[in-house]
Design a protein around this motif. Structure first.
Motif, mmCIF file in Angstrom:
data_model
loop_
_atom_site.group_PDB
_atom_site.id
_atom_site.type_symbol
_atom_site.label_atom_id
_atom_site.label_comp_id
_atom_site.label_asym_id
_atom_site.label_seq_id
_atom_site.Cartn_x
_atom_site.Cartn_y
_atom_site.Cartn_z
ATOM 1 N N GLN A 1 0.602 -1.123 0.076
ATOM 2 C CA GLN A 1 0.187 0.004 0.087
ATOM 3 C C GLN A 1 0.955 1.231 -0.077
ATOM 4 O O GLN A 1 1.958 1.287 0.787
ATOM 5 N N VAL A 2 0.639 2.100 -1.057
ATOM 6 C CA VAL A 2 1.226 3.518 -1.170
ATOM 7 C C VAL A 2 0.186 4.620 -0.919
ATOM 8 O O VAL A 2 -0.700 4.508 -1.569
ATOM 9 N N VAL A 3 0.492 5.355 0.106
ATOM 10 C CA VAL A 3 -0.568 6.570 0.339
ATOM 11 C C VAL A 3 -0.030 7.791 0.356
ATOM 12 O O VAL A 3 0.803 8.064 1.197
ATOM 13 N N GLU A 4 -0.654 8.619 -0.605
ATOM 14 C CA GLU A 4 -0.139 10.203 -0.582
ATOM 15 C C GLU A 4 -0.865 10.969 0.317
ATOM 16 O O GLU A 4 -2.096 10.654 0.481
ATOM 17 N N SER A 5 -0.403 12.200 0.715
ATOM 18 C CA SER A 5 -1.337 13.104 1.493
ATOM 19 C C SER A 5 -0.614 14.420 1.340
ATOM 20 O O SER A 5 0.575 14.349 1.084
ATOM 21 N N GLY A 6 -1.349 15.512 1.602
ATOM 22 C CA GLY A 6 -0.856 16.830 1.729
ATOM 23 C C GLY A 6 -1.120 17.849 0.404
ATOM 24 O O GLY A 6 -0.643 18.680 0.561
ATOM 25 N N GLY A 7 -1.572 17.091 -0.458
ATOM 26 C CA GLY A 7 -2.307 18.147 -1.571
ATOM 27 C C GLY A 7 -3.245 18.977 -1.298
ATOM 28 O O GLY A 7 -3.821 18.985 -0.150
ATOM 29 N N GLY A 8 -3.427 20.163 -2.295
ATOM 30 C CA GLY A 8 -4.660 20.896 -1.783
ATOM 31 C C GLY A 8 -4.549 22.072 -2.816
ATOM 32 O O GLY A 8 -3.795 21.889 -3.707
ATOM 33 N N LEU A 9 -5.303 23.196 -2.532
ATOM 34 C CA LEU A 9 -5.286 24.510 -3.258
ATOM 35 C C LEU A 9 -4.243 25.525 -2.596
ATOM 36 O O LEU A 9 -4.325 25.872 -1.436
ATOM 37 N N VAL A 10 -3.431 26.243 -3.319
ATOM 38 C CA VAL A 10 -2.564 27.059 -2.960
ATOM 39 C C VAL A 10 -2.371 28.245 -4.100
ATOM 40 O O VAL A 10 -2.501 27.922 -5.302
ATOM 41 N N GLN A 11 -2.280 29.301 -3.671
ATOM 42 C CA GLN A 11 -1.942 30.277 -4.578
ATOM 43 C C GLN A 11 -0.566 30.605 -5.165
ATOM 44 O O GLN A 11 0.377 29.488 -4.476
ATOM 45 N N ALA A 12 -0.455 30.870 -6.198
ATOM 46 C CA ALA A 12 1.009 30.911 -6.766
ATOM 47 C C ALA A 12 1.930 31.543 -6.105
ATOM 48 O O ALA A 12 1.566 32.561 -5.607
#
Length: 127
Positions: free
Chosen positions: A3-14
């Motif tokens: 199992q490989v699980v990513e986290s931490g993505g989201g919406l951010v300004q330039a």
């Protein structure tokens, strides 16, 4: 079962920053080079960064050099990607992968697809 699980993505300004994390289980984590890949809508998946099994060597796509930093903690079976100075063109689904057959980031790492993949985490950078 791997199992490989990513986290931490989201919406951010330039110009902003995000830190992605990836945990892997069911495999011997420090037996593999690890990589981050991304795929934007309508585009092929591309290799973003790679780190060798022990963390001693890294490789980056030209588009992210100087802005992204890859790291790993083998004691925690965790891979990281620190992303700074984000640009709208960094918007994509980001995938973590244990690179099967690789302990080091040799020249072909970014084109390998026979990996253990996570499900991805979305990064969106607004202008």
């Amino acid at each position: 079962q791997v199992q490989v699980v990513e986290s931490g993505g989201g919406l951010v300004q330039a110009g902003g920053s995000l830190r992605l994390s990836c945990t892997a289980s069911g495999l011997t984590f420090d037996a593999y080079a690890m990589g981050w890949f991304r795929q934007a809508p309508g585009k092929e998946r591309e290799g973003v960064s790679c780190i060798s099994w022990g963390g001693g060597s890294t490789d980056y796509a030209d588009s992210v050099k100087g802005r992204f930093t890859i790291g790993r903690d083998n004691a925690k079976n965790t891979l990281y990607l620190q992303m700074n100075s984000l640009k709208p063109e960094d918007t994509a689904m980001y995938y973590c992968a244990a690179l099967r057959g690789f302990r080091y980031c040799s020249g072909s790492w970014s084109s390998t697809r026979n990996n253990y993949w996570g499900q991805g985490t979305q990064v969106t950078v607004s202008s």
